[in-house]
Each structure stands twice: as C-alpha cells, then as structure tokens.
Write a protein that holds these residues in place. Sequence first.
Motif, PDB file in Angstrom:
ATOM      1  N   SER A  15       0.820  -1.221   0.000  1.00  0.00           N
ATOM      2  CA  SER A  15       0.000   0.000   0.000  1.00  0.00           C
ATOM      3  C   SER A  15       0.853   1.271   0.000  1.00  0.00           C
ATOM      4  O   SER A  15       0.335   2.368  -0.131  1.00  0.00           O
ATOM      5  N   PHE A  16       2.173   1.139   0.146  1.00  0.00           N
ATOM      6  CA  PHE A  16       3.076   2.291   0.175  1.00  0.00           C
ATOM      7  C   PHE A  16       3.107   2.957  -1.197  1.00  0.00           C
ATOM      8  O   PHE A  16       3.215   2.296  -2.219  1.00  0.00           O
ATOM      9  N   ASN A  17       3.005   4.304  -1.212  1.00  0.00           N
ATOM     10  CA  ASN A  17       3.134   5.025  -2.479  1.00  0.00           C
ATOM     11  C   ASN A  17       4.211   6.103  -2.349  1.00  0.00           C
ATOM     12  O   ASN A  17       4.708   6.371  -1.259  1.00  0.00           O
ATOM     13  N   SER A  18       4.568   6.720  -3.442  1.00  0.00           N
ATOM     14  CA  SER A  18       5.720   7.623  -3.483  1.00  0.00           C
ATOM     15  C   SER A  18       5.583   8.843  -2.569  1.00  0.00           C
ATOM     16  O   SER A  18       6.585   9.390  -2.122  1.00  0.00           O
ATOM     17  N   GLN A  19       4.370   9.285  -2.277  1.00  0.00           N
ATOM     18  CA  GLN A  19       4.193  10.442  -1.388  1.00  0.00           C
ATOM     19  C   GLN A  19       4.245  10.057   0.090  1.00  0.00           C
ATOM     20  O   GLN A  19       4.360  10.924   0.957  1.00  0.00           O
ATOM     21  N   SER A  44      15.081   2.908   1.815  1.00  0.00           N
ATOM     22  CA  SER A  44      15.471   2.410   0.500  1.00  0.00           C
ATOM     23  C   SER A  44      14.202   2.115  -0.282  1.00  0.00           C
ATOM     24  O   SER A  44      13.097   2.278   0.227  1.00  0.00           O
ATOM     25  N   HIS A  45      14.355   1.633  -1.464  1.00  0.00           N
ATOM     26  CA  HIS A  45      13.197   1.338  -2.303  1.00  0.00           C
ATOM     27  C   HIS A  45      12.334   0.224  -1.725  1.00  0.00           C
ATOM     28  O   HIS A  45      11.193   0.038  -2.125  1.00  0.00           O
ATOM     29  N   ARG A  46      12.864  -0.500  -0.734  1.00  0.00           N
ATOM     30  CA  ARG A  46      12.139  -1.649  -0.193  1.00  0.00           C
ATOM     31  C   ARG A  46      12.070  -1.671   1.342  1.00  0.00           C
ATOM     32  O   ARG A  46      11.161  -2.254   1.913  1.00  0.00           O
ATOM     33  N   TYR A  47      13.048  -1.050   2.004  1.00  0.00           N
ATOM     34  CA  TYR A  47      13.185  -1.198   3.446  1.00  0.00           C
ATOM     35  C   TYR A  47      13.311   0.137   4.177  1.00  0.00           C
ATOM     36  O   TYR A  47      13.771   1.122   3.616  1.00  0.00           O
ATOM     37  N   PHE A  48      12.963   0.076   5.466  1.00  0.00           N
ATOM     38  CA  PHE A  48      13.258   1.128   6.420  1.00  0.00           C
ATOM     39  C   PHE A  48      14.232   0.567   7.450  1.00  0.00           C
ATOM     40  O   PHE A  48      14.121  -0.594   7.844  1.00  0.00           O
ATOM     41  N   ARG A  71       1.670   0.995   6.187  1.00  0.00           N
ATOM     42  CA  ARG A  71       2.721   1.184   5.178  1.00  0.00           C
ATOM     43  C   ARG A  71       3.960   0.343   5.481  1.00  0.00           C
ATOM     44  O   ARG A  71       4.862   0.244   4.653  1.00  0.00           O
ATOM     45  N   HIS A  72       4.016  -0.251   6.676  1.00  0.00           N
ATOM     46  CA  HIS A  72       5.123  -1.111   7.100  1.00  0.00           C
ATOM     47  C   HIS A  72       4.629  -2.543   7.256  1.00  0.00           C
ATOM     48  O   HIS A  72       3.504  -2.764   7.688  1.00  0.00           O
ATOM     49  N   CYS A  73       5.485  -3.484   6.995  1.00  0.00           N
ATOM     50  CA  CYS A  73       5.243  -4.869   7.389  1.00  0.00           C
ATOM     51  C   CYS A  73       6.585  -5.470   7.810  1.00  0.00           C
ATOM     52  O   CYS A  73       7.631  -4.846   7.624  1.00  0.00           O
ATOM     53  N   ARG A  74       6.538  -6.642   8.418  1.00  0.00           N
ATOM     54  CA  ARG A  74       7.742  -7.300   8.927  1.00  0.00           C
ATOM     55  C   ARG A  74       8.542  -6.376   9.859  1.00  0.00           C
ATOM     56  O   ARG A  74       9.765  -6.332   9.804  1.00  0.00           O
TER      57      ARG A  74
END
Length: 137
Positions: A15-19, A44-48, A71-74
């Motif tokens: 559900s994460f989008n660029s904004q 990063s493009h995939r992780y926090f 917007r986060h998982c794992r």
Amino acid sequence: MNLYRIVYASTLSESFNSQDIEHILASSRRNNKKQDVSGMLLFSHRYFLQCLEGSRDNINQTYQRILSDERHCRVTIVSYENVTQREFCAWSMGYVPESHLTRELLFKFSASATFDPYTLSNVSALALLKSLHGTVI
C-alpha cells in the motif's frame, strides 16, 4: 529519566506510495518533537531502518504506532537498549534517502553490498546509521 534507544527494520507494504515518505517524515517530526524523541530514518526502495531515542514510555508509544501503520510490514526490532546519551539528538527525525547508500558503505557494515537491514547485527545497524550522520536531510 532513563534514556532508551530502539533500532528496527521494516519492509514497505504494497500500500506504500511515493508520497508516503514525505507524510511519514512530517508526522514523525511533529510527533517526535512533542514527545522529546530523536532519531534517524534510512529509507530504500524496499526497506526502512530507523533509530528512535527517548524515554521508555515515549519510545514504546512511538513503536506501537509504527506497528499499526499499514505502510510497514515485517517490523522487527534490531536492538532495544538503555543508553547514556543520544546519537541523533539534532533531529526529531533525521532522514537519509537510498541515494546516500554506497556499495562500499554497505559492504563495510554487512556481509553484502546490498541493503537488507534484517541481515545487520544490532552493532552494525547502529554503526551504519551513525556513519550517515553527515548526510541527513
């Protein structure tokens, strides 16, 4: 008051989008400032990879909000410790985008030159964040 530091890793959800990164930074900075929480976010493009510092109650409350953020998982704690001083006291939420990550820097702190915060030890994760101190936006 005892001072605590939590470092956690998470994966971006579908559900994460660029904004969303701008919204996350704005709300984090506003909320953290009210709660005397400091920290730094590496994206990063995939992780926090994020570090939060403050009182135990405030850190726990902030982490609980993160756990409920779609917007986060794992979401995984890398380290949680009582500390004598803050490493990121200059920011309510410092931000380092992926463009500041280099193969050499990643290789210095992990077994690979690819950014995957789940493979970092607690010591390496904090060292990576501290090494990026001068590149914070």
